[in-house]
Motif scaffolding. Structure first.
Motif, mmCIF file in Angstrom:
data_model
loop_
_atom_site.group_PDB
_atom_site.id
_atom_site.type_symbol
_atom_site.label_atom_id
_atom_site.label_comp_id
_atom_site.label_asym_id
_atom_site.label_seq_id
_atom_site.Cartn_x
_atom_site.Cartn_y
_atom_site.Cartn_z
ATOM 1 N N ARG A 81 34.261 43.384 57.569
ATOM 2 C CA ARG A 81 34.231 44.479 56.657
ATOM 3 C C ARG A 81 32.803 44.810 56.435
ATOM 4 N N GLN A 110 39.510 50.673 51.182
ATOM 5 C CA GLN A 110 39.027 49.084 51.615
ATOM 6 C C GLN A 110 39.873 48.818 52.805
ATOM 7 N N SER A 146 30.348 45.634 47.810
ATOM 8 C CA SER A 146 31.755 46.583 47.113
ATOM 9 C C SER A 146 32.811 46.275 48.340
ATOM 10 N N PRO A 147 34.014 46.071 47.936
ATOM 11 C CA PRO A 147 35.194 46.145 48.521
ATOM 12 C C PRO A 147 35.503 47.486 49.000
ATOM 13 N N VAL A 148 35.048 48.503 48.210
ATOM 14 C CA VAL A 148 35.251 50.041 48.690
ATOM 15 C C VAL A 148 34.087 50.300 49.451
ATOM 16 N N GLU A 178 41.460 46.545 55.790
ATOM 17 C CA GLU A 178 42.583 45.816 55.435
ATOM 18 C C GLU A 178 42.383 44.835 56.332
ATOM 19 N N PHE A 205 41.832 51.404 56.776
ATOM 20 C CA PHE A 205 41.536 51.523 55.419
ATOM 21 C C PHE A 205 42.763 51.947 54.630
ATOM 22 N N SER A 210 40.310 41.339 58.234
ATOM 23 C CA SER A 210 39.367 40.248 57.658
ATOM 24 C C SER A 210 38.981 39.152 58.320
ATOM 25 N N ALA A 215 33.566 51.951 42.313
ATOM 26 C CA ALA A 215 34.033 52.174 43.488
ATOM 27 C C ALA A 215 33.771 53.741 44.271
#
Length: 707
Positions: A424, A642, A221-223, A644, A638, A646, A279
């Motif tokens: 992440r 998410q 999950s990106p969140v 920020e 965040f 990477s 999310a």
């Protein structure tokens, strides 16, 4: 067995001495002609001496430092020493942690006595073997560089004696060498693992290869805290080389895995995967909101738990001539090792075998046994080299994913995190905010010090609660703050537990990374408020802490504290104790093109008895660089739940053109060894920040540094 996330981590990480119940001699049994008097030493008739190292080698030098302890007392020929990684076995349980693992800058500290005793006992048995063979008193014999020497100069190598020695009962309480007779300990010694690394034959976790191996990447999950709502595997399975698409659900991770013949096919399959995410509650979380919330808690002190309280408290501030207050904050930090997380697992009908660069062999074994449903002795852990650990490789996420996917796929599976996956991955050093307050008397001496820090609890769910928690205090949250060494009659330090929903984890020097910045930058504020030199101010308050004072004085002397500098440059100083070592640093700093430029760093360290000086220096300097990267660049932020950052383009480490000249000076000591891998990290951020105040008149109270 059904376990929630907390119980799963707790059991798997703190299985204690029982994590390998049932392990017998079969795993470590010596062959008939081998001499293996204990789990760390093997001597064969061909005169090969193998030291089995039960700690993970992640660049800190344990594959050399720990064998040096054994070889010294064994009186071995260092040129004959070979090394081997230990399996997971209860006999290798960390004497302080109760479970086999590597962390807390404890490898040499904890094994200083056990490994020397192992070497001394083996040497005594070899001497007894020679005495029996020659029919003389053992007291008439001596040892030298791998041989027993008898009357008239007769000599036998350990290899020639090992078969006879294997039949002798180990004697008890063998005396250890007088340090004055050390010939290996204390000498700068090239690392035993360097040649294989240079030749490219050294095996890291990423190098594991097996027949029929599938490589897996996982869509997450990106969140933070998000879950899979639905997924469609059709497009991913159409990518050449992709073999399977499987859901991943464990107490520590969730997502969808793409398994393929190689990494690139798996990565392209993941790119093609159709996933819808739920999310969850953190979709609006942001760093700015967290900081605002935490700052409010620090200011109010609401919910604070006392970590240290001495003296009269509020009344002391009432009698102060001057009161200074400040609020400091630091962001989440990623570990960012050069080798991203990976693990290879092969679940078989009769157990499992793991190939991994891990700091947690013991917990790993219990974790795999739970996931597979087998006994711990049916799990073999192959500990490979680690391309950096920094605490991150104590976490169980990449291991659990590999095991569950191998079990589901019926094949060996290597889980590989991309750099972005790693960055992440939600295992971060906590974001923290601290309010500090001090009162000075008419002479400028501090008579009261109060601090309230706000950060997430790190202990929960790690399995190390019993070691970390003191009552309701997570000691990692206050270390470096509650134990400030300065003589102040009234001290009040509290911690406000915070729950942001982000998984926090041990990072190199743990709580001291943020708290030494808070305390040492603030003590500098007090020095200037008192109109005193920052070095002399500290020195005058360290009468009860001679080891702090000694490194402070040495660093100042070697840095030329008080001597003229080129125009536009200034010095800052800081001192901290962490993991049984005392470190002071002086940073020489300027500002170039609106950014801090660190030209020179002088390190003074008291680490007790030094086993391998060149490795101690390397670790002090590497730890300083790690801390300097964080001070100048490091932050995980965040937005809308998410992360920020990477990769290294937006989470940079310092580059060669930013690297200062570094000098390291070690305090001679006969005290037991202290930690080495982590204590060099905490002082650098405050030293740089304090130098920048001299240049700009502006206090740096937030990291990373902006001027």
């Amino acid at each position: 067995m059904k376990l929630d996330r907390r119980d799963f981590l707790k059991v798997s990480a703190l299985a204690g001495g029982g994590f390998a119940i049932g392990f017998g001699r079969n795993l470590l049994a010596a062959d008939a002609d081998e001499f293996m008097p204990n789990p760390w030493i093997r001597i064969t008739p061909d005169n090969r001496i193998t030291i089995i190292v039960d700690k993970a080698e992640m660049g800190q030098g344990v594959y050399t430092g720990l064998p040096m302890l054994v070889a010294e007392e064994l009186d071995a020929d260092w040129s004959k020493i070979e090394i081997e990684a230990a399996p997971a076995d209860k006999r290798y349980a960390h004497p302080w942690f109760g479970v086999q693992g590597t962390g807390g800058s404890t490898s040499v500290r904890a094994m200083w006595q056990p490994l020397r005793q192992a070497g001394a006992t083996a040497r005594a048995m070899l001497v007894l073997a020679a005495a029996q063979a020659w029919e003389v008193e053992a007291s008439s014999l001596r040892t030298d560089r791998g041989s027993v020497i008898g009357p008239m100069g007769v000599k036998a190598t350990y290899g020639k004696l090992c078969t006879r020695a294997a039949k002798i009962a180990p004697p008890k309480d063998v005396p250890l060498k007088d340090p004055a007779r050390f010939r290996i300990i204390g000498k700068s010694t090239p690392r035993l693992d360097t040649a294989d690394k240079v030749a490219g034959t050294a095996q890291f976790g990423m190098d594991a290869k097996l027949p029929g191996l599938l490589t897996a990447v996982v869509a997450r999950s990106p969140v933070v805290g998000g879950k899979v709502a639905r997924f469609d595997a059709e497009k991913a399975l159409a990518v050449p080389g992709v073999r399977k698409v499987l859901p991943v659900t464990s107490p520590v991770s969730a997502g969808v895995a793409v398994l393929a013949d190689n990494y690139w096919a798996a990565a392209k399959g993941r790119d093609a995967l159709d996933v819808t995410w739920d999310a969850g509650a953190k979709a609006t979380m942001s760093t700015d909101k967290l900081r605002e919330e935490m700052t409010g808690l620090a200011q109010s002190g609401q919910g604070a738990i006392s970590a240290r309280k001495e003296g009269e408290g509020a009344a002391a501030f009432g009698s102060a001539t001057k009161v200074i207050e400040a609020v400091y904050d630091v962001p989440y930090l990623a570990h960012a090792p050069m080798e991203p997380m990976n693990c290879t697992a092969w679940v078989k009908p009769d157990g499992a075998e793991i190939w991994v660069g891990s700091q947690a062999q013991g917990p790993n074994q219990m974790t795999v046994a739970q996931l597979v449903g087998c006994k711990p002795e049916q799990v073999k852990i192959n500990t490979l080299l680690l391309g950096g650990g920094f605490g991150r490789r104590f976490a169980p996420d990449f291991l659990t994913e590999a095991v569950l996917l191998s079990k589901a796929a019926g094949a060996p599976v290597k889980v590989v995190y991309s750099r972005e996956d790693d960055m992440r991955g939600y295992y971060y050093r906590p974001q923290a905010v601290a309010k500090l307050r001090a009162g000075l008397d008419a002479d400028g001496r501090p008579i009261a010090f109060a601090a309230t820090t706000v950060c997430d609890e790190m202990a929960e769910g790690t399995g190390f609660e019993s070691l970390i928690m003191q009552g309701r205090i997570d000691t990692t949250a206050v270390e470096g703050l509650a134990n400030i060494p300065y003589t102040v009659p009234n001290v009040d330090v509290g911690w406000v537990p915070h729950k942001a929903g982000v998984r926090t984890w041990f990072l190199r020097s743990v709580g001291s990374t943020q708290n030494a910045f808070f305390s040492e930058a603030f003590i500098d504020e007090l020095a200037h408020a008192a109109g005193k030199d920052p070095f002399e101010f500290r020195r005058g308050l360290l009468d009860k802490h001679p080891r702090h004072r000694a490194v402070l004085e040495l660093a100042a002397q070697k840095a030329g504290w008080g001597s003229p500098l080129p125009a536009g440059r200034a010095r800052g100083i800081a001192v901290a104790e962490a993991f049984g070592a005392w470190v002071a640093q002086v940073a020489e700093v300027s500002i170039e093109e609106g950014r801090p430029r660190v030209h020179r760093v002088v390190i003074a360290a008291d680490v007790g008895t030094v086993v391998n000086p060149q490795q101690v220096v390397a670790q002090m300097e590497g730890a300083m660089v790690y801390g300097l990267s964080a001070a100048l660049h490091g932050k995980i932020t965040f937005k809308n739940g998410q992360v920020e950052q990477s990769n290294f383009h937006d989470y940079p480490v310092i580059r060669m053109n930013e690297m200062p000249v570094v000098e390291t000076h070690l305090v001679p000591s006969t005290e037991p060894p202290g930690g080495v891998g982590e204590p060099g990290t905490p002082p650098i951020a405050p030293a740089v920040a304090n130098a920048l105040f001299v240049l700009t008149g502006k206090r740096i109270r937030s990291l990373p540094i902006e001027v």
